[in-house]
Design an enzyme around this catalytic site. Structure first.
Site, PDB file in Angstrom:
ATOM      1  N   ILE A  13       0.841  -1.208   0.000  1.00 20.27           N
ATOM      2  CA  ILE A  13       0.000   0.000   0.000  1.00 20.27           C
ATOM      3  C   ILE A  13       0.872   1.253   0.000  1.00 20.27           C
ATOM      4  O   ILE A  13       0.580   2.231  -0.691  1.00 20.27           O
ATOM      5  CB  ILE A  13      -0.978   0.004   1.202  1.00 20.27           C
ATOM      6  CG1 ILE A  13      -1.791  -1.297   1.224  1.00 20.27           C
ATOM      7  CG2 ILE A  13      -1.916   1.202   1.122  1.00 20.27           C
ATOM      8  CD1 ILE A  13      -2.722  -1.448   2.415  1.00 20.27           C
ATOM      9  N   ALA A  84       4.278   1.324   7.935  1.00 23.72           N
ATOM     10  CA  ALA A  84       5.181   0.207   8.234  1.00 23.72           C
ATOM     11  C   ALA A  84       4.583  -0.715   9.286  1.00 23.72           C
ATOM     12  O   ALA A  84       4.187  -0.279  10.369  1.00 23.72           O
ATOM     13  CB  ALA A  84       6.536   0.730   8.709  1.00 23.72           C
ATOM     14  N   ALA A  85       4.521  -1.981   8.939  1.00 21.34           N
ATOM     15  CA  ALA A  85       3.979  -2.975   9.872  1.00 21.34           C
ATOM     16  C   ALA A  85       4.282  -4.356   9.325  1.00 21.34           C
ATOM     17  O   ALA A  85       4.561  -4.523   8.140  1.00 21.34           O
ATOM     18  CB  ALA A  85       2.458  -2.806   9.997  1.00 21.34           C
ATOM     19  N   THR A 136      -6.384  -1.013  10.300  1.00 21.75           N
ATOM     20  CA  THR A 136      -7.138  -2.051   9.603  1.00 21.75           C
ATOM     21  C   THR A 136      -8.512  -2.274  10.243  1.00 21.75           C
ATOM     22  O   THR A 136      -8.690  -2.027  11.443  1.00 21.75           O
ATOM     23  CB  THR A 136      -6.326  -3.370   9.647  1.00 21.75           C
ATOM     24  OG1 THR A 136      -7.152  -4.436   9.202  1.00 21.75           O
ATOM     25  CG2 THR A 136      -5.849  -3.709  11.054  1.00 21.75           C
ATOM     26  N   ASP A 137      -9.438  -2.804   9.460  1.00 19.78           N
ATOM     27  CA  ASP A 137     -10.748  -3.164  10.015  1.00 19.78           C
ATOM     28  C   ASP A 137     -10.667  -4.386  10.937  1.00 19.78           C
ATOM     29  O   ASP A 137     -11.591  -4.659  11.698  1.00 19.78           O
ATOM     30  CB  ASP A 137     -11.775  -3.413   8.883  1.00 19.78           C
ATOM     31  CG  ASP A 137     -11.391  -4.526   7.916  1.00 19.78           C
ATOM     32  OD1 ASP A 137     -10.315  -5.145   8.093  1.00 19.78           O
ATOM     33  OD2 ASP A 137     -12.175  -4.795   6.987  1.00 19.78           O
ATOM     34  N   GLU A 138      -9.533  -5.127  10.872  1.00 20.50           N
ATOM     35  CA  GLU A 138      -9.442  -6.366  11.665  1.00 20.50           C
ATOM     36  C   GLU A 138      -9.438  -6.098  13.166  1.00 20.50           C
ATOM     37  O   GLU A 138      -9.705  -7.005  13.954  1.00 20.50           O
ATOM     38  CB  GLU A 138      -8.185  -7.161  11.291  1.00 20.50           C
ATOM     39  CG  GLU A 138      -8.212  -7.595   9.850  1.00 20.50           C
ATOM     40  CD  GLU A 138      -7.293  -8.766   9.521  1.00 20.50           C
ATOM     41  OE1 GLU A 138      -6.787  -9.421  10.447  1.00 20.50           O
ATOM     42  OE2 GLU A 138      -7.103  -9.019   8.328  1.00 20.50           O
ATOM     43  N   TYR A 162      -1.777 -10.562  14.712  1.00 20.59           N
ATOM     44  CA  TYR A 162      -1.665  -9.373  13.838  1.00 20.59           C
ATOM     45  C   TYR A 162      -2.653  -8.294  14.267  1.00 20.59           C
ATOM     46  O   TYR A 162      -2.264  -7.148  14.526  1.00 20.59           O
ATOM     47  CB  TYR A 162      -1.908  -9.765  12.362  1.00 20.59           C
ATOM     48  CG  TYR A 162      -2.212  -8.558  11.488  1.00 20.59           C
ATOM     49  CD1 TYR A 162      -1.234  -7.612  11.199  1.00 20.59           C
ATOM     50  CD2 TYR A 162      -3.502  -8.349  10.968  1.00 20.59           C
ATOM     51  CE1 TYR A 162      -1.513  -6.485  10.416  1.00 20.59           C
ATOM     52  CE2 TYR A 162      -3.789  -7.235  10.188  1.00 20.59           C
ATOM     53  CZ  TYR A 162      -2.788  -6.304   9.919  1.00 20.59           C
ATOM     54  OH  TYR A 162      -3.076  -5.193   9.149  1.00 20.59           O
ATOM     55  N   SER A 165      -1.933  -6.728  17.581  1.00 18.86           N
ATOM     56  CA  SER A 165      -0.817  -5.765  17.577  1.00 18.86           C
ATOM     57  C   SER A 165      -1.234  -4.459  16.900  1.00 18.86           C
ATOM     58  O   SER A 165      -0.807  -3.373  17.308  1.00 18.86           O
ATOM     59  CB  SER A 165       0.431  -6.366  16.914  1.00 18.86           C
ATOM     60  OG  SER A 165       0.203  -6.591  15.537  1.00 18.86           O
ATOM     61  N   LYS A 166      -2.070  -4.543  15.872  1.00 24.59           N
ATOM     62  CA  LYS A 166      -2.559  -3.304  15.238  1.00 24.59           C
ATOM     63  C   LYS A 166      -3.477  -2.558  16.220  1.00 24.59           C
ATOM     64  O   LYS A 166      -3.428  -1.325  16.304  1.00 24.59           O
ATOM     65  CB  LYS A 166      -3.307  -3.608  13.935  1.00 24.59           C
ATOM     66  CG  LYS A 166      -2.429  -4.061  12.779  1.00 24.59           C
ATOM     67  CD  LYS A 166      -1.407  -3.043  12.299  1.00 24.59           C
ATOM     68  CE  LYS A 166      -2.003  -1.858  11.581  1.00 24.59           C
ATOM     69  NZ  LYS A 166      -0.947  -0.988  10.967  1.00 24.59           N
ATOM     70  N   LEU A 202      -4.344 -13.296  -0.553  1.00 23.86           N
ATOM     71  CA  LEU A 202      -5.245 -14.127  -1.355  1.00 23.86           C
ATOM     72  C   LEU A 202      -5.234 -13.796  -2.853  1.00 23.86           C
ATOM     73  O   LEU A 202      -5.018 -14.688  -3.688  1.00 23.86           O
ATOM     74  CB  LEU A 202      -6.689 -14.025  -0.812  1.00 23.86           C
ATOM     75  CG  LEU A 202      -7.687 -14.910  -1.578  1.00 23.86           C
ATOM     76  CD1 LEU A 202      -7.456 -16.387  -1.304  1.00 23.86           C
ATOM     77  CD2 LEU A 202      -9.131 -14.532  -1.228  1.00 23.86           C
ATOM     78  N   ARG A 226     -14.685 -11.026   3.027  1.00 25.35           N
ATOM     79  CA  ARG A 226     -13.824  -9.853   3.161  1.00 25.35           C
ATOM     80  C   ARG A 226     -14.422  -8.742   2.293  1.00 25.35           C
ATOM     81  O   ARG A 226     -15.158  -9.003   1.351  1.00 25.35           O
ATOM     82  CB  ARG A 226     -12.384 -10.172   2.697  1.00 25.35           C
ATOM     83  CG  ARG A 226     -11.674 -11.247   3.569  1.00 25.35           C
ATOM     84  CD  ARG A 226     -11.409 -10.713   4.951  1.00 25.35           C
ATOM     85  NE  ARG A 226     -10.720 -11.638   5.846  1.00 25.35           N
ATOM     86  CZ  ARG A 226     -11.324 -12.474   6.698  1.00 25.35           C
ATOM     87  NH1 ARG A 226     -12.653 -12.542   6.738  1.00 25.35           N
ATOM     88  NH2 ARG A 226     -10.615 -13.232   7.505  1.00 25.35           N
ATOM     89  N   ASP A 296      -8.465 -24.968   7.746  1.00 23.53           N
ATOM     90  CA  ASP A 296      -8.804 -23.569   7.998  1.00 23.53           C
ATOM     91  C   ASP A 296      -7.665 -22.846   8.746  1.00 23.53           C
ATOM     92  O   ASP A 296      -6.897 -23.482   9.477  1.00 23.53           O
ATOM     93  CB  ASP A 296     -10.093 -23.502   8.846  1.00 23.53           C
ATOM     94  CG  ASP A 296     -10.856 -22.206   8.609  1.00 23.53           C
ATOM     95  OD1 ASP A 296     -10.356 -21.335   7.878  1.00 23.53           O
ATOM     96  OD2 ASP A 296     -11.974 -22.086   9.157  1.00 23.53           O
ATOM     97  N   GLY A 299      -8.372 -19.539  14.270  1.00 26.90           N
ATOM     98  CA  GLY A 299      -9.039 -18.299  14.716  1.00 26.90           C
ATOM     99  C   GLY A 299      -9.559 -17.445  13.572  1.00 26.90           C
ATOM    100  O   GLY A 299      -9.669 -16.226  13.695  1.00 26.90           O
TER     101      GLY A 299
END
Ligand code: NAD
Ligand code: DAU
Length: 360
Positions: A13, A84-85, A136-138, A162, A165-166, A202, A226, A296, A299
């Site tokens: 990005i 940066a991440a 992020t939306d996560e 991830y 941490s965000k 993906l 998503r 899968d 989580g």
């Protein structure tokens, strides 16, 4: 002329953002790109701009306090855009620690260096200095029901190392705004796709595998949802939030383009079949028979869906590239940049930068 400090600009990005900003502002801005060049950073993404007088690349780790404060000392930075991440969920499940290191501690270093550089003696900040934290939306967790959306007010409920941490990094930015009145914004965006995306994610993974007749791995039942946004629309949103948004606010970014993973894979296969010329040998390889259901993700969040009402109402941002067009643009880009993909999958891109930045 404004000077931008972009972190992580050699990634997916960040590099699209830098291209977007030079397209929009030309020589009227300066961009300093600080990137550690992890496996995800690729200077080839910025080949077209690397010789510009108003672009500078600095290889440094955002956790390196000395290196980052030196950049602020040597330059009058007006805007920080912090990309940066560590960004890949599967890697965070295998190796969480580096996510905490870069995403949480690295963000703390960026905030602290910007605060020191911008703060005046009375505790206020120099005028027109702004820090934008790209998130992020996560961080909002997972939705189950159709018709539910993530709003800026949705409580944080991250599940993966991830997203945890965000979430931690977002909380630090919020704490700086609340405690010091530090001039910042946060954007929480949905899944991006487009040029220069690393083929562990993906969409580029499926395009690359399908063109080689390799299996197309679908996690679980393939029905996880998503919300996909073309990367240039994200770049535009970041710029608009920084220039037109209200300071101290969070803005969700997304284009209401929810799709199940299996739908995405089917669309990619159909689009590849349409776009490949009859005499292209890859046309015979691309097939839905390659779809392979695999174990899968641990989580695995079920559904993400952003409500972009606030950014639309307050700033007037809307996505310009709809998925049908965006996926064609992305596939066309991969057709035209086969060497980029070869260099990435062979590891050649890492030699390129190792030589380049070790002075060889
Ligand atoms: P990416 O993995 O493609 O790029 C990350 C960049 O950061 C790379 O150039 C890497 O070298 C650099 N980097 C990593 N650790 C560093 C460190 N310690 N010091 C300096 N540089 C370092 O990631 P991306 O997909 O471009 O995501 C960029 C940002 O946007 C991330 O903060 C991510 O959380 C966020 N985001 C991504 C998406 C998405 O769909 N990809 C969606 C919403 C938000
Ligand atoms: O929502 C924003 C997030 O989107 C960003 O914050 C992350 O940085 C970015 O990596 C992305 O996270 P996802 O986990 O959603 O993206 P990924 O491309 O890894 O996976 C998308 C979906 O596809 C997810 O449900 C898992 C599934 N998947 C993924 C891969 C790599 C598969 O089914 N097969 C695969 O091989």
């Amino acid at each position: 002329m404004k000077t931008y400090l972009v972190t992580g600009g050699a990634g997916f990005i960040g590099s699209n953002y830098i291209h977007y900003m030079f397209k929009k502002y030309g020589n009227n801005i300066k961009i300093i790109n600080v990137d550690a060049l992890t496996y995800a950073g690729n200077p080839e993404n910025l080949k077209e701009v690397e010789n510009k007088d108003n672009y500078e690349f600095i290889r440094a780790d955002i956790c390196d306090k000395e290196a980052i404060s030196k950049i602020f000392e040597n330059n009058d930075i007006d805007r920080v855009v912090h990309f940066a991440a560590e960004s890949h969920v599967d890697r965070s499940i295998r190796n969480p620690e580096v996510f905490v290191q870069t995403n949480v501690l690295g963000t703390a270093v960026m905030l602290n260096c910007a605060k020191s550089a911008w703060e005046l003696e009375d505790g206020s900040f120099k005028p027109d200095k702004k820090f934008l934290h790209v998130s992020t939306d996560e961080v909002y967790g997972s939705l189950e029901e159709d018709g539910e959306y993530f709003y800026e007010t949705t409580p944080y409920a991250p599940h993966s190392p991830y997203s945890a941490s965000k979430a931690g990094s977002d909380m630090l930015v919020k704490a700086y705004m609340d405690t010091y009145h530090f001039p910042a914004n946060i954007t929480n965006c949905s899944n991006n796709y487009g040029p220069y995306q690393f083929p562990e994610k993906l969409i580029p993974l499926i395009i690359n595998n399908a063109l080689q007749g390799k299996n197309l791995p679908v996690y679980g039942d393939g029905k996880n949802v998503r919300d996909w946004l073309y990367v240039e629309d994200h770049a535009k949103a970041i710029d608009m939030v920084q220039e037109k948004g209200k300071l101290f606010e969070t803005y969700n970014v997304g284009g209401h383009n929810e799709k199940q993973n299996i739908e995405i894979i089917n669309i990619i296969i159909e689009t590849l079949q349409e776009m490949l010329p009859e005499n292209d040998p890859r046309k015979k390889l691309v097939s839905k028979d390659l779809i392979t259901y695999v174990e899968d993700r641990k989580g695995h969040d079920r559904r993400y869906a952003i409500a972009p009402d606030k950014i639309k109402a307050e700033i007037g941002w809307e996505p310009e590239i709809m998925f049908k067009e965006g996926i064609r643009l992305t596939i066309q880009w991969f057709f035209e940049n086969e060497d980029w993909m070869k260099n990435v999958t062979s590891g050649e891109y890492q030699k390129y930068y190792t030589d380049m930045y070790s002075g060889k």
